[in-house]
Motif scaffolding. Structure first.
Motif, mmCIF file in Angstrom:
data_model
loop_
_atom_site.group_PDB
_atom_site.id
_atom_site.type_symbol
_atom_site.label_atom_id
_atom_site.label_comp_id
_atom_site.label_asym_id
_atom_site.label_seq_id
_atom_site.Cartn_x
_atom_site.Cartn_y
_atom_site.Cartn_z
ATOM 1 N N UNK A 78 44.537 32.547 -24.028
ATOM 2 C CA UNK A 78 43.617 33.404 -23.705
ATOM 3 C C UNK A 78 42.595 33.809 -24.456
ATOM 4 N N UNK A 79 41.428 32.740 -24.722
ATOM 5 C CA UNK A 79 40.385 32.698 -25.639
ATOM 6 C C UNK A 79 39.294 33.836 -25.269
ATOM 7 N N UNK A 80 39.411 34.181 -24.099
ATOM 8 C CA UNK A 80 38.172 35.245 -23.704
ATOM 9 C C UNK A 80 38.409 36.622 -24.458
ATOM 10 N N UNK A 81 39.929 36.792 -24.629
ATOM 11 C CA UNK A 81 40.322 38.191 -25.177
ATOM 12 C C UNK A 81 39.722 38.309 -26.516
ATOM 13 N N UNK A 82 39.666 37.132 -27.374
ATOM 14 C CA UNK A 82 38.978 36.977 -28.662
ATOM 15 C C UNK A 82 40.157 37.824 -29.559
ATOM 16 N N UNK A 83 41.084 37.721 -29.438
ATOM 17 C CA UNK A 83 42.485 37.971 -30.341
ATOM 18 C C UNK A 83 41.788 37.824 -31.765
ATOM 19 N N UNK A 84 41.113 36.510 -31.927
ATOM 20 C CA UNK A 84 40.816 36.234 -33.295
ATOM 21 C C UNK A 84 39.313 35.802 -33.089
ATOM 22 N N UNK A 85 38.463 35.741 -34.069
ATOM 23 C CA UNK A 85 37.115 35.563 -34.001
ATOM 24 C C UNK A 85 37.020 33.911 -33.522
ATOM 25 N N UNK A 86 35.888 33.657 -32.730
ATOM 26 C CA UNK A 86 35.461 32.677 -32.362
ATOM 27 C C UNK A 86 34.978 31.523 -33.428
ATOM 28 N N UNK A 87 35.461 30.357 -33.368
ATOM 29 C CA UNK A 87 34.756 29.500 -34.576
ATOM 30 C C UNK A 87 35.113 28.246 -34.362
ATOM 31 N N UNK A 88 34.241 27.184 -34.653
ATOM 32 C CA UNK A 88 34.479 25.736 -34.298
ATOM 33 C C UNK A 88 35.064 25.102 -35.587
ATOM 34 N N UNK A 89 35.121 25.958 -36.738
ATOM 35 C CA UNK A 89 35.403 25.306 -37.749
ATOM 36 C C UNK A 89 36.926 25.133 -37.967
ATOM 37 N N UNK A 90 37.540 24.078 -38.405
ATOM 38 C CA UNK A 90 38.855 23.805 -38.262
ATOM 39 C C UNK A 90 39.553 24.649 -39.262
ATOM 40 N N UNK A 91 38.640 24.730 -40.399
ATOM 41 C CA UNK A 91 39.452 25.233 -41.685
ATOM 42 C C UNK A 91 39.390 26.700 -41.416
ATOM 43 N N UNK A 92 38.493 27.213 -40.708
ATOM 44 C CA UNK A 92 38.339 28.771 -40.599
ATOM 45 C C UNK A 92 39.437 29.026 -39.434
ATOM 46 N N UNK A 93 39.918 28.251 -38.512
ATOM 47 C CA UNK A 93 40.932 28.512 -37.547
ATOM 48 C C UNK A 93 42.179 28.642 -38.419
ATOM 49 N N UNK A 94 42.454 27.612 -39.306
ATOM 50 C CA UNK A 94 43.492 27.630 -40.059
ATOM 51 C C UNK A 94 43.680 28.987 -41.104
ATOM 52 N N UNK A 95 42.377 29.328 -41.391
ATOM 53 C CA UNK A 95 42.617 30.608 -42.428
ATOM 54 C C UNK A 95 42.927 32.009 -41.558
ATOM 55 N N UNK A 96 42.389 31.879 -40.308
ATOM 56 C CA UNK A 96 42.781 33.057 -39.319
ATOM 57 C C UNK A 96 44.421 33.070 -39.142
ATOM 58 N N UNK A 97 45.100 31.769 -39.100
ATOM 59 C CA UNK A 97 46.404 31.654 -38.905
ATOM 60 C C UNK A 97 47.069 32.444 -40.304
ATOM 61 N N UNK A 98 46.344 31.873 -41.375
ATOM 62 C CA UNK A 98 46.841 32.499 -42.657
ATOM 63 C C UNK A 98 46.870 33.980 -42.789
ATOM 64 N N UNK A 99 45.682 34.464 -42.296
ATOM 65 C CA UNK A 99 45.702 36.021 -42.082
ATOM 66 C C UNK A 99 46.900 36.504 -41.387
ATOM 67 N N UNK A 100 47.226 36.124 -40.191
ATOM 68 C CA UNK A 100 48.336 36.631 -39.634
ATOM 69 C C UNK A 100 49.656 36.195 -40.438
ATOM 70 N N UNK A 101 49.768 35.152 -41.059
ATOM 71 C CA UNK A 101 51.058 34.960 -41.749
ATOM 72 C C UNK A 101 51.147 35.855 -43.018
ATOM 73 N N UNK A 102 50.108 36.301 -43.662
ATOM 74 C CA UNK A 102 49.894 37.043 -44.573
ATOM 75 C C UNK A 102 50.554 38.420 -44.417
ATOM 76 N N UNK A 103 50.250 39.053 -43.024
ATOM 77 C CA UNK A 103 50.872 40.244 -42.585
ATOM 78 C C UNK A 103 52.392 39.815 -42.372
ATOM 79 N N UNK A 104 52.783 38.802 -41.713
ATOM 80 C CA UNK A 104 53.927 38.554 -41.423
ATOM 81 C C UNK A 104 54.955 38.103 -42.708
#
Length: 224
Positions: A78-104
């Protein structure tokens, strides 16, 4: 449209995907798991999640576990919900997952030591020994989070994300058992902002309704 059922229990990190689903705005069902009755250990539940934990989500009848995976799937589906910021940079996408993983993986285990020390030691000694150690470990972590929030009202500056939902749950959990909010004003203000977000208010109402169910059944365990 996917058929979505989320298994939840009040006070648990199942609140985070509940907030995400409310933010997305698609129909979904929540099913209360009665932890005090060890419903999470029944064969019926273990068939869905052998780890015996919430959250667990059924996607068209197929289970998915672990918040990092659940939130990542929701964001990508559901990308339209923008649960995470939009980005076309693959490294930034992985960093976002890292942020979720940090809390988990980093914040959540320390939260458990503060909020549920009896998981690590029987008797009153759990509160006298485990909880202070948890609070000690949480200090530098919350200092880092507090500093990050200097950059804006949310984890990603001006953009709200599901990471903010995870932070809200962790903060609510530890301050609810007496962890001091005074030394982290940015996180305290963050919590005051997020509770006014409609998706969060709806998620909290779902929890409140489930708490009333548990109270009526004599199965509600209030935080100590």
């Amino acid at each position: 449209m996917h058929d979505l059922k989320l298994f939840v229990a009040p006070g648990t990190c199942a609140r985070v995907p509940t907030i995400a689903l409310e933010e997305i705005g698609v129909p979904f069902e929540t099913e209360l798991v009665r932890l005090a009755a060890k419903q999470q250990k029944t064969p019926e539940f273990l068939a869905k999640n052998p780890k015996g934990k919430v959250p667990t989500i059924l996607i068209d009848g197929k289970p998915l576990t672990e918040n990092v995976a659940i939130l990542t799937w929701l964001h990508r589906t559901y990308p339209d919900a923008k649960l995470l910021p939009e980005t076309t940079d693959e490294l930034e996408r992985v960093k976002q997952i890292a942020d979720v993983a940090f809390f988990s993986a980093t914040v959540h285990p320390i939260v458990t030591r503060i909020a549920m020390p009896m998981y690590f030691l029987d008797g009153e000694g759990a509160y006298d020994r485990i909880r202070p150690k948890g609070a000690e470990a949480m200090g530098p972590v919350m200092s880092m989070v507090n500093e990050r929030l200097e950059n804006g009202p949310w984890w990603y500056g001006e953009n709200w994300s599901v990471v903010d939902g995870y932070l809200f749950w962790a903060w609510w959990r530890i301050t609810g058992v007496g962890y001091s909010a005074d030394q982290f004003p940015n996180i305290r203000d963050h919590a005051a902002r997020i509770i006014e977000r409609p998706s969060v208010a709806r998620a909290m109402q779902r929890e409140a309704d489930n708490i009333e169910v548990l109270k009526s059944e004599g199965l509600y365990l209030a935080p100590k």
